[in-house]
Design a protein around this motif. Sequence first.
Motif, short mmCIF file in Angstrom:
data_model
loop_
_atom_site.label_atom_id
_atom_site.label_comp_id
_atom_site.label_asym_id
_atom_site.label_seq_id
_atom_site.Cartn_x
_atom_site.Cartn_y
_atom_site.Cartn_z
N PRO A 34 0.81 -1.23 0.00
CA PRO A 34 0.00 0.00 0.00
C PRO A 34 0.84 1.28 0.00
CG PRO A 34 -0.06 -1.04 2.15
CD PRO A 34 0.64 -1.99 1.23
N TYR A 35 2.00 1.26 0.64
CA TYR A 35 2.83 2.47 0.67
C TYR A 35 3.36 2.79 -0.72
CZ TYR A 35 6.07 6.00 2.35
OH TYR A 35 6.72 7.19 2.55
N ASN A 36 3.85 1.78 -1.42
CA ASN A 36 4.33 1.99 -2.78
C ASN A 36 3.20 2.49 -3.68
OD1 ASN A 36 7.21 1.10 -3.58
ND2 ASN A 36 6.59 -0.33 -2.00
N ASN A 37 2.04 1.91 -3.54
CA ASN A 37 0.88 2.33 -4.33
C ASN A 37 0.56 3.80 -4.08
OD1 ASN A 37 -1.19 1.92 -6.16
ND2 ASN A 37 -2.60 1.15 -4.61
N ALA A 38 0.57 4.21 -2.82
CA ALA A 38 0.29 5.61 -2.49
C ALA A 38 1.35 6.55 -3.04
CB ALA A 38 0.18 5.76 -0.97
N VAL A 39 2.61 6.16 -2.95
CA VAL A 39 3.71 6.99 -3.47
C VAL A 39 3.59 7.14 -4.98
CG1 VAL A 39 6.21 7.10 -3.81
CG2 VAL A 39 5.29 6.53 -1.57
N ILE A 40 3.33 6.07 -5.69
CA ILE A 40 3.19 6.13 -7.14
C ILE A 40 2.03 7.03 -7.53
CG2 ILE A 40 2.56 4.77 -9.18
CD1 ILE A 40 4.26 2.49 -7.92
#
Length: 71
Positions: A34-40
Amino acid sequence: MLLHPDIQYKVQEEIDKVIGRDRSPQMEDQANMPYNNAVIHEIQRYGDITPVGMPHMTYRDTELQGFFIPK
């Protein structure tokens, strides 16, 4: 992300935790990051991917998908 090494570290940490370094990422991994998804998504929201110098008029008479666009 170059200006925010703390975020870059968290992204890499999540990648290493979910995927590791021994295999390639799979689409199924996205649900577990989820963190990577939010950053992207934030990068895509913030960044302008369309060139600023795009023309807003035609240089000659043009037909596009059946529509006539005059010069």
